[in-house]
Design a protein around this motif. Sequence first.
Motif, short mmCIF file in Angstrom:
data_model
loop_
_atom_site.label_atom_id
_atom_site.label_comp_id
_atom_site.label_asym_id
_atom_site.label_seq_id
_atom_site.Cartn_x
_atom_site.Cartn_y
_atom_site.Cartn_z
N GLY A 41 80.41 37.56 45.12
CA GLY A 41 81.35 36.78 44.66
C GLY A 41 82.64 36.09 45.25
N ALA A 54 88.66 32.84 47.11
CA ALA A 54 88.44 33.13 45.87
C ALA A 54 87.34 34.02 45.82
N CYS A 56 85.19 35.89 42.57
CA CYS A 56 84.73 35.74 41.06
C CYS A 56 83.82 36.86 40.67
N SER A 57 84.10 37.28 39.46
CA SER A 57 83.28 38.59 39.04
C SER A 57 83.25 38.25 37.53
N GLY A 58 82.15 38.83 37.04
CA GLY A 58 82.02 39.08 35.58
C GLY A 58 80.86 40.00 34.95
N PHE A 75 89.99 33.89 32.37
CA PHE A 75 90.32 33.54 33.80
C PHE A 75 91.75 34.25 34.11
#
Length: 84
Positions: A41, A54, A56-58, A75
């Motif tokens: 990510g 950047a 990004c994780s989810g 976010f």
Amino acid sequence: PVSKAELAFTLQALREEGVRIDGRAASACRRLGIRFGAAHGEVEVTFGPTRALAVCSGEIVAPPPERPNEGRLSFHVEFGPIAS
């Protein structure tokens, strides 16, 4: 903020010489680079001399029983002290 003199100088250079202040032609684009990091990510994007990192994780979670067809997207943004 840009002063009126700086704006006039920049516009004159573009009109008369077709050159931007950084030396690129008016029609030239900055070089775009995308590099994926070692961590899942993570990505580094470069646009000319500008760099951005950047991450990004989810996660997928079950919705509440009273709203089974709804979800949520959040976010979170952090800027370092020297970001502008």
